[in-house]
Structure formats: structure tokens, C-alpha cells
Design a protein around this motif. Structure first.
Motif, PDB file in Angstrom:
ATOM      1  N   ASN A  56      -5.147  13.365  -9.030  1.00 55.35           N
ATOM      2  CA  ASN A  56      -3.792  13.495  -9.549  1.00 55.35           C
ATOM      3  C   ASN A  56      -3.678  12.783 -10.891  1.00 55.35           C
ATOM      4  OD1 ASN A  56      -2.807  14.905  -7.253  1.00 55.35           O
ATOM      5  ND2 ASN A  56      -2.696  12.974  -6.143  1.00 55.35           N
ATOM      6  N   THR A  57      -2.885  13.370 -11.773  1.00 55.90           N
ATOM      7  CA  THR A  57      -2.740  12.806 -13.114  1.00 55.90           C
ATOM      8  C   THR A  57      -1.288  12.473 -13.427  1.00 55.90           C
ATOM      9  OG1 THR A  57      -2.592  15.028 -14.069  1.00 55.90           O
ATOM     10  CG2 THR A  57      -4.765  14.001 -14.008  1.00 55.90           C
ATOM     11  N   ASN A  58      -1.089  11.468 -14.268  1.00 59.20           N
ATOM     12  CA  ASN A  58       0.226  11.100 -14.773  1.00 59.20           C
ATOM     13  C   ASN A  58       0.103  10.851 -16.272  1.00 59.20           C
ATOM     14  OD1 ASN A  58       0.058   9.604 -11.828  1.00 59.20           O
ATOM     15  ND2 ASN A  58       2.026  10.593 -12.219  1.00 59.20           N
ATOM     16  N   TYR A  59       1.175  11.183 -16.993  1.00 58.69           N
ATOM     17  CA  TYR A  59       1.184  11.007 -18.435  1.00 58.69           C
ATOM     18  C   TYR A  59       2.483  10.357 -18.890  1.00 58.69           C
ATOM     19  CZ  TYR A  59      -2.673  14.366 -18.404  1.00 58.69           C
ATOM     20  OH  TYR A  59      -3.860  14.996 -18.157  1.00 58.69           O
ATOM     21  N   ALA A  60       2.383   9.593 -19.961  1.00 59.86           N
ATOM     22  CA  ALA A  60       3.584   9.114 -20.619  1.00 59.86           C
ATOM     23  C   ALA A  60       4.317  10.318 -21.211  1.00 59.86           C
ATOM     24  CB  ALA A  60       3.219   8.128 -21.722  1.00 59.86           C
ATOM     25  N   ASP A  61       5.638  10.248 -21.218  1.00 56.68           N
ATOM     26  CA  ASP A  61       6.419  11.374 -21.748  1.00 56.68           C
ATOM     27  C   ASP A  61       6.037  11.699 -23.187  1.00 56.68           C
ATOM     28  OD1 ASP A  61       9.530  10.530 -20.017  1.00 56.68           O
ATOM     29  OD2 ASP A  61       7.788  11.677 -19.371  1.00 56.68           O
ATOM     30  N   SER A  62       5.675  10.672 -23.940  1.00 57.41           N
ATOM     31  CA  SER A  62       5.397  10.859 -25.359  1.00 57.41           C
ATOM     32  C   SER A  62       4.112  11.648 -25.623  1.00 57.41           C
ATOM     33  CB  SER A  62       5.305   9.504 -26.056  1.00 57.41           C
ATOM     34  OG  SER A  62       4.286   8.717 -25.474  1.00 57.41           O
ATOM     35  N   VAL A  63       3.260  11.800 -24.604  1.00 61.25           N
ATOM     36  CA  VAL A  63       1.988  12.491 -24.824  1.00 61.25           C
ATOM     37  C   VAL A  63       1.854  13.756 -23.974  1.00 61.25           C
ATOM     38  CG1 VAL A  63       0.909  10.279 -25.366  1.00 61.25           C
ATOM     39  CG2 VAL A  63       0.619  11.260 -23.077  1.00 61.25           C
ATOM     40  N   LYS A  64       2.825  14.020 -23.114  1.00 63.11           N
ATOM     41  CA  LYS A  64       2.747  15.215 -22.268  1.00 63.11           C
ATOM     42  C   LYS A  64       2.613  16.469 -23.116  1.00 63.11           C
ATOM     43  CE  LYS A  64       5.211  13.582 -18.161  1.00 63.11           C
ATOM     44  NZ  LYS A  64       6.464  13.659 -17.365  1.00 63.11           N
ATOM     45  N   GLY A  65       1.687  17.324 -22.706  1.00 68.99           N
ATOM     46  CA  GLY A  65       1.459  18.565 -23.434  1.00 68.99           C
ATOM     47  C   GLY A  65       0.499  18.424 -24.594  1.00 68.99           C
ATOM     48  N   ARG A  66       0.159  17.192 -24.956  1.00 67.27           N
ATOM     49  CA  ARG A  66      -0.767  16.966 -26.076  1.00 67.27           C
ATOM     50  C   ARG A  66      -2.062  16.305 -25.622  1.00 67.27           C
ATOM     51  NH1 ARG A  66       0.541  13.513 -30.035  1.00 67.27           N
ATOM     52  NH2 ARG A  66       1.882  12.195 -28.736  1.00 67.27           N
ATOM     53  N   PHE A  67      -1.984  15.412 -24.648  1.00 68.32           N
ATOM     54  CA  PHE A  67      -3.148  14.666 -24.169  1.00 68.32           C
ATOM     55  C   PHE A  67      -3.546  15.155 -22.781  1.00 68.32           C
ATOM     56  CE2 PHE A  67      -2.430  10.400 -26.627  1.00 68.32           C
ATOM     57  CZ  PHE A  67      -2.301  11.118 -27.803  1.00 68.32           C
ATOM     58  N   THR A  68      -4.840  15.094 -22.512  1.00 64.24           N
ATOM     59  CA  THR A  68      -5.353  15.468 -21.197  1.00 64.24           C
ATOM     60  C   THR A  68      -6.391  14.449 -20.751  1.00 64.24           C
ATOM     61  OG1 THR A  68      -5.028  17.830 -21.681  1.00 64.24           O
ATOM     62  CG2 THR A  68      -6.462  17.262 -19.826  1.00 64.24           C
ATOM     63  N   LEU A  85      -2.224  15.105 -32.795  1.00 65.76           N
ATOM     64  CA  LEU A  85      -1.976  13.674 -32.956  1.00 65.76           C
ATOM     65  C   LEU A  85      -0.913  13.403 -34.007  1.00 65.76           C
ATOM     66  CD1 LEU A  85      -5.632  12.476 -32.576  1.00 65.76           C
ATOM     67  CD2 LEU A  85      -3.701  11.599 -31.257  1.00 65.76           C
ATOM     68  N   LYS A  86      -0.155  12.358 -33.743  1.00 70.86           N
ATOM     69  CA  LYS A  86       0.938  11.941 -34.610  1.00 70.86           C
ATOM     70  C   LYS A  86       0.680  10.515 -35.099  1.00 70.86           C
ATOM     71  CE  LYS A  86       4.208  14.560 -31.732  1.00 70.86           C
ATOM     72  NZ  LYS A  86       5.438  14.451 -30.912  1.00 70.86           N
ATOM     73  N   PRO A  87       1.273  10.130 -36.218  1.00 75.37           N
ATOM     74  CA  PRO A  87       1.094   8.742 -36.683  1.00 75.37           C
ATOM     75  C   PRO A  87       1.489   7.707 -35.634  1.00 75.37           C
ATOM     76  CG  PRO A  87       2.024  10.077 -38.429  1.00 75.37           C
ATOM     77  CD  PRO A  87       1.993  10.955 -37.202  1.00 75.37           C
ATOM     78  N   GLU A  88       2.481   8.026 -34.820  1.00 73.23           N
ATOM     79  CA  GLU A  88       2.917   7.073 -33.798  1.00 73.23           C
ATOM     80  C   GLU A  88       1.923   6.934 -32.651  1.00 73.23           C
ATOM     81  OE1 GLU A  88       4.671   9.634 -35.059  1.00 73.23           O
ATOM     82  OE2 GLU A  88       5.911  10.609 -33.517  1.00 73.23           O
ATOM     83  N   ASP A  89       0.863   7.740 -32.641  1.00 68.94           N
ATOM     84  CA  ASP A  89      -0.204   7.572 -31.662  1.00 68.94           C
ATOM     85  C   ASP A  89      -1.211   6.503 -32.097  1.00 68.94           C
ATOM     86  OD1 ASP A  89      -0.161  11.127 -31.265  1.00 68.94           O
ATOM     87  OD2 ASP A  89       0.663   9.641 -29.874  1.00 68.94           O
ATOM     88  N   THR A  90      -1.053   6.005 -33.300  1.00 65.33           N
ATOM     89  CA  THR A  90      -1.945   4.962 -33.799  1.00 65.33           C
ATOM     90  C   THR A  90      -1.838   3.710 -32.935  1.00 65.33           C
ATOM     91  OG1 THR A  90      -1.835   5.770 -36.078  1.00 65.33           O
ATOM     92  CG2 THR A  90      -2.439   3.455 -35.755  1.00 65.33           C
ATOM     93  N   ALA A  91      -2.980   3.263 -32.432  1.00 64.88           N
ATOM     94  CA  ALA A  91      -3.014   2.103 -31.534  1.00 64.88           C
ATOM     95  C   ALA A  91      -4.465   1.811 -31.166  1.00 64.88           C
ATOM     96  CB  ALA A  91      -2.208   2.388 -30.260  1.00 64.88           C
ATOM     97  N   VAL A  92      -4.655   0.692 -30.492  1.00 68.96           N
ATOM     98  CA  VAL A  92      -5.925   0.438 -29.820  1.00 68.96           C
ATOM     99  C   VAL A  92      -5.797   1.002 -28.408  1.00 68.96           C
ATOM    100  CG1 VAL A  92      -7.584  -1.275 -29.034  1.00 68.96           C
ATOM    101  CG2 VAL A  92      -6.360  -1.627 -31.190  1.00 68.96           C
ATOM    102  N   VAL A 117      -4.000   7.444 -36.916  1.00 69.37           N
ATOM    103  CA  VAL A 117      -3.562   8.786 -37.325  1.00 69.37           C
ATOM    104  C   VAL A 117      -2.809   8.638 -38.640  1.00 69.37           C
ATOM    105  CG1 VAL A 117      -2.341  10.878 -36.671  1.00 69.37           C
ATOM    106  CG2 VAL A 117      -3.366   9.427 -34.901  1.00 69.37           C
ATOM    107  N   SER A 118      -3.418   9.130 -39.697  1.00 71.45           N
ATOM    108  CA  SER A 118      -2.842   8.935 -41.021  1.00 71.45           C
ATOM    109  C   SER A 118      -3.395   9.964 -41.984  1.00 71.45           C
ATOM    110  CB  SER A 118      -3.155   7.527 -41.529  1.00 71.45           C
ATOM    111  OG  SER A 118      -2.695   7.358 -42.861  1.00 71.45           O
ATOM    112  N   SER A 119      -2.553  10.352 -42.944  1.00 66.51           N
ATOM    113  CA  SER A 119      -3.012  11.275 -43.979  1.00 66.51           C
ATOM    114  C   SER A 119      -3.521  10.490 -45.188  1.00 66.51           C
ATOM    115  CB  SER A 119      -1.880  12.216 -44.392  1.00 66.51           C
ATOM    116  OG  SER A 119      -0.743  11.493 -44.790  1.00 66.51           O
TER     117      SER A 119
END
Length: 119
Positions: A56-68, A85-92, A117-119
Motif C-alpha cells: 500500500n502506498t501513501n503520498y503527500a498531497d503536494s506530490v500526488k499525481g507527480r511522484f511514484t 518537478l517544481k522549485p518547491e520540491d527542492t530539498a534534501v 529544481v531550478s532553471s
């Protein structure tokens, strides 16, 4: 002793993709709740996605549909495929393995891998 090693982080442009890997030793990933968490400076570490021993899998709302999140039992490895990916995905990003609980505090952590995530 459980050891987790993450890899696959890096610099990517907005809209791009990355796949993170977490390879475990000293444990069998199929028997644990395996999770991906992320943290930015000054903020708490947050759950991104997790997969249970039953698949079974669970995802944060902010990544649903984008991360697997997925698991390869033969390689004892858990993956996080990150698309759009979005700039707000930048993290460790950290991998966690815990058994008998959903609380990552009772489990083991990897050393983390930086995603920017940056241009």
C-alpha cells in the motif's frame, strides 16, 4: 543493523524528472514500511511517500499525481520517481525504514540526497 543508502539526487529544471533510489542492507525492504521524506532548512522533515510491506502506498498531497514510490524486492531497493518537478520540491530527500510502526522515529534513516529544481 539497518543501513540505507540514497542516490539519484541532483539539479534539474522545472518540469523535469529524477528517480531516487534507496538501497538497504541489514534488512529486507519488503518487510518494512519504507518512506521517502524531505527537509528544507528551517522546516521539519515531512513525509513525501511511503510503501508498506503489503504494497500500500501513501503520498503527500503536494506530490500526488507527480511522484511514484515503488519497490524492487530482488534488489532490496525502494525508488521514488519524481516527474513534473517544481522549485518547491527542492530539498534534501531521506529514506526511512521502520518495522511494526508508521512512526519514522522508530526506524533508520539514510544520509540524504539533495534535489534542486531550478532553471
Amino acid at each position: 543493523q539497518v543501513q540505507l543508502v540514497e542516490s539519484g539526487g541532483g539539479l534539474v529544471q522545472p518540469g523535469g524528472s529524477l528517480r531516487l533510489s534507496c538501497t538497504a542492507s541489514g534488512t529486507i525492504v519488503s518487510s518494512y514500511v519504507m518512506g521517502w521524506y524531505r527537509q528544507v532548512p528551517g522546516k521539519q522533515r515531512e513525509l513525501v511517500a511511503r510503501i508498506t510491506s503489503g504494497g500500500n502506498t501513501n503520498y503527500a498531497d503536494s506530490v500526488k499525481g507527480r511522484f511514484t514510490i515503488s519497490r524492487d524486492n530482488a534488489k532490496n531497493t525502494v525508488f521514488l520517481q519524481m516527474n513534473s518537478l517544481k522549485p518547491e520540491d527542492t530539498a534534501v530527500y531521506y529514506c526511512n525504514a521502520v518495522r511494526g510502526s508508521y512512526d519514522p522515529g522508530f526506524g533508520s534513516w539514510g544520509q540524504g540526497t539533495q534535489v534542486t529544481v531550478s532553471s
